[in-house]
Design an enzyme around this catalytic site. Structure first.
Site: not given
Ligand code: HPA
Length: 240
Positions: A24, A204
């Site tokens: 990235r 998410d």
């Molecule tokens: N947990 C920890 N770090 C993260 C998560 C998660 O669910 N999603 C994106 N980074």
């Protein structure tokens, strides 16, 4: 050069964008910076310097987790005189106040890490974002109509956390998202009296199970990078 970064003095800008994924860092440099130059590839933890709207900015990968970020952030602050680090990453949404693709502007970062025990003993230090950076980033997001929510992050040492209760407890206390780096970044910025901010797109959602597609992740990541770069330009102009 420092122990983990091969740059000569002066090759790293005062302001750094710090994604977890070193690829990235390359993408940020190649997409947004003019005349990007690679200054580090030790351990594949790529770092580049270029300019954005006339301001010299570096993009440096941190790796995943607080021990890894702690190495790079400390060397940048201590040995390369870096003034500002903006983490640009992702987080899991914990709260119904955020939805996938929102940017969490991490005003504070709680943690389950023991990294601060040798610093503060029985005192629980409260790692927090630099107010000026946070204020500018919020106004950039508002001007550009980028969806953001300001609030706490949970910087966990475990991606696969066996404790399923802790995230709902933290959500009740106003924490918005879980990630793995911000708390160490804020602590080191405090130690060296520098500025730091963590911006994390919600990739998410732990409550709804919703996830972003690769395309959505890319688009929301791009919006967040522009938010971070413009924050640095505004910071430079106000201190000029
Ligand atoms: N947990 C920890 N770090 C993260 C998560 C998660 O669910 N999603 C994106 N980074």
């Amino acid at each position: 050069m420092s122990t983990h970064i091969a740059a000569e003095p002066g090759q790293i800008a005062s302001h750094v964008l710090m994604p977890g994924d070193p690829l990235r860092a390359r993408w940020i440099a190649e997409t947004f910076l003019e005349d990007p130059t690679l200054y580090n590839d030790v351990r594949g933890m790529l770092g580049y310097t270029g300019t954005y709207r006339g301001v010299r900015i570096s993009a440096q990968g941190s790796g995943m987790g607080q021990p890894s970020l702690g190495i790079y952030a400390q060397e940048l602050f201590e040995q390369y005189d870096v003034e500002t680090i903006i983490r640009v990453g992702t987080c899991g949404g914990l709260s119904d106040r955020v939805k996938v693709r929102d940017v969490v502007l991490g005003t504070a970062a709680s943690t389950d890490s023991a990294m601060n025990t040798p610093r503060f003993g029985h005192v629980t230090f409260a790692p927090a974002a630099d107010f000026e950076l946070a204020r500018i980033a919020a106004s950039v997001a508002e001007e550009r109509l980028l969806p953001y929510v300001a609030g706490g992050l949970f910087s966990s040492d475990q991606f696969y956390n066996p404790d399923r209760e802790i995230t709902s407890t933290l959500a009740r206390y106003g924490v918005l998202g879980v990630e793995m780096e911000a708390s160490a970044l804020y602590t080191l910025a405090a130690q060296f009296s520098r500025r730091a901010l963590a911006l994390c797109t919600v990739s998410d959602h732990l409550l709804t199970g919703e996830e972003t597609s690769a395309q959505e992740r890319q688009e929301s990541f791009e919006d967040m990078i522009i938010m971070a770069l413009e924050t640095i330009v505004h910071l430079e102009h106000r201190s000029a």
